[in-house]
Design a protein around this motif. Structure first.
Motif, PDB file in Angstrom:
ATOM      1  N   ARG A  17       5.459  -1.664   4.713  1.00  0.00           N
ATOM      2  CA  ARG A  17       4.621  -2.719   4.136  1.00  0.00           C
ATOM      3  C   ARG A  17       3.217  -2.665   4.708  1.00  0.00           C
ATOM      4  O   ARG A  17       2.215  -2.751   3.971  1.00  0.00           O
ATOM      5  N   ASP A  18       3.096  -2.515   6.020  1.00  0.00           N
ATOM      6  CA  ASP A  18       1.783  -2.469   6.667  1.00  0.00           C
ATOM      7  C   ASP A  18       1.013  -1.198   6.284  1.00  0.00           C
ATOM      8  O   ASP A  18      -0.217  -1.239   6.141  1.00  0.00           O
ATOM      9  N   LEU A  19       1.720  -0.077   6.119  1.00  0.00           N
ATOM     10  CA  LEU A  19       1.052   1.156   5.697  1.00  0.00           C
ATOM     11  C   LEU A  19       0.535   1.030   4.264  1.00  0.00           C
ATOM     12  O   LEU A  19      -0.544   1.550   3.945  1.00  0.00           O
ATOM     13  N   MET A  20       1.287   0.327   3.404  1.00  0.00           N
ATOM     14  CA  MET A  20       0.815   0.110   2.033  1.00  0.00           C
ATOM     15  C   MET A  20      -0.381  -0.840   2.026  1.00  0.00           C
ATOM     16  O   MET A  20      -1.335  -0.646   1.270  1.00  0.00           O
ATOM     17  N   PHE A  21      -0.353  -1.846   2.883  1.00  0.00           N
ATOM     18  CA  PHE A  21      -1.447  -2.813   2.959  1.00  0.00           C
ATOM     19  C   PHE A  21      -2.724  -2.135   3.450  1.00  0.00           C
ATOM     20  O   PHE A  21      -3.817  -2.436   2.971  1.00  0.00           O
ATOM     21  N   SER A  22      -2.611  -1.207   4.407  1.00  0.00           N
ATOM     22  CA  SER A  22      -3.795  -0.540   4.935  1.00  0.00           C
ATOM     23  C   SER A  22      -4.274   0.594   4.044  1.00  0.00           C
ATOM     24  O   SER A  22      -5.347   1.135   4.274  1.00  0.00           O
ATOM     25  N   GLY A  23      -3.463   0.985   3.066  1.00  0.00           N
ATOM     26  CA  GLY A  23      -3.889   2.013   2.130  1.00  0.00           C
ATOM     27  C   GLY A  23      -3.459   3.413   2.517  1.00  0.00           C
ATOM     28  O   GLY A  23      -3.845   4.389   1.866  1.00  0.00           O
ATOM     29  N   VAL A  24      -2.675   3.565   3.549  1.00  0.00           N
ATOM     30  CA  VAL A  24      -2.206   4.884   3.956  1.00  0.00           C
ATOM     31  C   VAL A  24      -1.188   5.403   2.938  1.00  0.00           C
ATOM     32  O   VAL A  24      -1.204   6.570   2.575  1.00  0.00           O
ATOM     33  N   ILE A  25      -0.313   4.504   2.453  1.00  0.00           N
ATOM     34  CA  ILE A  25       0.662   4.859   1.417  1.00  0.00           C
ATOM     35  C   ILE A  25       0.233   4.153   0.131  1.00  0.00           C
ATOM     36  O   ILE A  25       0.000   2.942   0.118  1.00  0.00           O
ATOM     37  N   GLN A  26       0.124   4.909  -0.950  1.00  0.00           N
ATOM     38  CA  GLN A  26      -0.236   4.340  -2.251  1.00  0.00           C
ATOM     39  C   GLN A  26       0.995   3.656  -2.850  1.00  0.00           C
ATOM     40  O   GLN A  26       2.129   4.038  -2.569  1.00  0.00           O
ATOM     41  N   PRO A  27       0.807   2.643  -3.679  1.00  0.00           N
ATOM     42  CA  PRO A  27       1.961   1.974  -4.298  1.00  0.00           C
ATOM     43  C   PRO A  27       2.834   2.924  -5.104  1.00  0.00           C
ATOM     44  O   PRO A  27       4.046   2.710  -5.216  1.00  0.00           O
ATOM     45  N   ALA A  28       2.294   3.988  -5.618  1.00  0.00           N
ATOM     46  CA  ALA A  28       3.103   4.946  -6.376  1.00  0.00           C
ATOM     47  C   ALA A  28       3.983   5.783  -5.445  1.00  0.00           C
ATOM     48  O   ALA A  28       4.993   6.340  -5.881  1.00  0.00           O
ATOM     49  N   GLU A  29       3.621   5.855  -4.157  1.00  0.00           N
ATOM     50  CA  GLU A  29       4.363   6.673  -3.205  1.00  0.00           C
ATOM     51  C   GLU A  29       5.385   5.878  -2.396  1.00  0.00           C
ATOM     52  O   GLU A  29       6.021   6.429  -1.500  1.00  0.00           O
ATOM     53  N   LYS A  30       5.541   4.594  -2.711  1.00  0.00           N
ATOM     54  CA  LYS A  30       6.447   3.785  -1.899  1.00  0.00           C
ATOM     55  C   LYS A  30       7.892   4.247  -2.091  1.00  0.00           C
ATOM     56  O   LYS A  30       8.248   4.800  -3.136  1.00  0.00           O
ATOM     57  N   PRO A  31       8.742   4.049  -1.065  1.00  0.00           N
ATOM     58  CA  PRO A  31      10.136   4.469  -1.168  1.00  0.00           C
ATOM     59  C   PRO A  31      10.880   3.689  -2.256  1.00  0.00           C
ATOM     60  O   PRO A  31      10.494   2.576  -2.633  1.00  0.00           O
ATOM     61  N   ILE A  32      11.981   4.247  -2.719  1.00  0.00           N
ATOM     62  CA  ILE A  32      12.754   3.632  -3.804  1.00  0.00           C
ATOM     63  C   ILE A  32      13.356   2.302  -3.354  1.00  0.00           C
ATOM     64  O   ILE A  32      13.407   1.348  -4.120  1.00  0.00           O
ATOM     65  N   TRP A  33      13.795   2.217  -2.142  1.00  0.00           N
ATOM     66  CA  TRP A  33      14.489   1.030  -1.652  1.00  0.00           C
ATOM     67  C   TRP A  33      13.551  -0.133  -1.368  1.00  0.00           C
ATOM     68  O   TRP A  33      13.990  -1.252  -1.155  1.00  0.00           O
ATOM     69  N   TYR A  34      12.229   0.093  -1.365  1.00  0.00           N
ATOM     70  CA  TYR A  34      11.269  -0.940  -0.967  1.00  0.00           C
ATOM     71  C   TYR A  34      11.365  -2.184  -1.847  1.00  0.00           C
ATOM     72  O   TYR A  34      11.409  -3.304  -1.345  1.00  0.00           O
ATOM     73  N   ASP A  35      11.399  -2.010  -3.182  1.00  0.00           N
ATOM     74  CA  ASP A  35      11.438  -3.170  -4.087  1.00  0.00           C
ATOM     75  C   ASP A  35      12.755  -3.932  -3.942  1.00  0.00           C
ATOM     76  O   ASP A  35      12.776  -5.169  -3.997  1.00  0.00           O
ATOM     77  N   VAL A  36      13.853  -3.234  -3.760  1.00  0.00           N
ATOM     78  CA  VAL A  36      15.152  -3.888  -3.580  1.00  0.00           C
ATOM     79  C   VAL A  36      15.162  -4.694  -2.294  1.00  0.00           C
ATOM     80  O   VAL A  36      15.615  -5.838  -2.254  1.00  0.00           O
ATOM     81  N   TYR A  37      14.674  -4.110  -1.211  1.00  0.00           N
ATOM     82  CA  TYR A  37      14.650  -4.786   0.093  1.00  0.00           C
ATOM     83  C   TYR A  37      13.745  -6.010   0.039  1.00  0.00           C
ATOM     84  O   TYR A  37      14.048  -7.046   0.622  1.00  0.00           O
ATOM     85  N   LYS A  38      12.617  -5.894  -0.714  1.00  0.00           N
ATOM     86  CA  LYS A  38      11.683  -7.008  -0.830  1.00  0.00           C
ATOM     87  C   LYS A  38      12.293  -8.129  -1.664  1.00  0.00           C
ATOM     88  O   LYS A  38      12.118  -9.307  -1.358  1.00  0.00           O
ATOM     89  N   ALA A  39      13.070  -7.781  -2.680  1.00  0.00           N
ATOM     90  CA  ALA A  39      13.697  -8.791  -3.533  1.00  0.00           C
ATOM     91  C   ALA A  39      14.893  -9.447  -2.842  1.00  0.00           C
ATOM     92  O   ALA A  39      15.136 -10.642  -3.010  1.00  0.00           O
ATOM     93  N   PHE A  40      15.649  -8.666  -2.082  1.00  0.00           N
ATOM     94  CA  PHE A  40      16.843  -9.180  -1.408  1.00  0.00           C
ATOM     95  C   PHE A  40      16.779  -8.869   0.092  1.00  0.00           C
ATOM     96  O   PHE A  40      17.468  -7.985   0.581  1.00  0.00           O
ATOM     97  N   PRO A  41      15.969  -9.604   0.829  1.00  0.00           N
ATOM     98  CA  PRO A  41      15.857  -9.328   2.268  1.00  0.00           C
ATOM     99  C   PRO A  41      17.165  -9.712   2.979  1.00  0.00           C
ATOM    100  O   PRO A  41      17.911 -10.568   2.491  1.00  0.00           O
TER     101      PRO A  41
END
Length: 164
Positions: A17-41
């Motif tokens: 999350r912090d790497l995406m916020f700082s721009g190191v990882i682009q939203p298109a490069e985020k891992p597959i599990w990221y949206d699931v983990y964010k929806a169901f923490p």
């Protein structure tokens, strides 16, 4: 940064999350599990707990005290006798200290006789004296009082008069 790659400094989710916020990882490069983990923490955040138990600290090896009979004899020797003016010469491989000679002679005499320890100890001292190994008792004068009195006191004048 390499030192902070442990779970104890944050979860994998918080780091992504912090790497995406700082721009190191682009939203298109985020891992597959990221949206699931964010929806169901998870109900509880994963917590890194380091176990402080090590196999070597759990079990204490008790080392028994190892004393040999010769150690007792050597200790008694050093209690009663002065070891002598010469230090141990470790450069000579065949050097035998006075205390080791005493222990060897003690073991030899012990195998030959049935004396008690104190008598055997004295007999060992006399046997070493017969072998020209002089042992001085601790606290005893180097020369006895009788032998000191028998030595004539000479002065320089007496020596010079005898020579003429």
């Amino acid at each position: 940064m390499a030192g902070s790659r442990l779970e104890k400094y944050g979860t994998v989710f918080s780091r992504i999350r912090d790497l995406m916020f700082s721009g190191v990882i682009q939203p298109a490069e985020k891992p597959i599990w990221y949206d699931v983990y964010k929806a169901f923490p998870p109900k509880r955040d994963p917590l890194y707990v380091k176990l402080h138990t090590r196999p070597c600290t759990k079990k204490r090896d008790t080392v028994p005290a190892i004393f040999y009979r010769e150690d007792e004899v050597r200790a008694k020797f050093h209690d009663q006798y002065w070891p002598g003016p010469l230090p141990l010469d470790l450069f000579k491989s065949n050097f035998v200290s006075t205390s080791q000679r005493f222990v060897d002679k003690y073991a030899e005499l012990q195998s030959q006789s049935d004396l008690d320890d104190s008598a055997l100890f004295e007999k060992t001292g006399k046997a070493l004296l017969a072998e020209n190994i002089v042992l001085r008792r601790r606290g005893a004068p180097a020369v006895s009082a009788e032998s000191r009195d028998s030595i004539p006191k000479l002065t320089l004048m007496d020596i010079l008069t005898e020579q003429q």
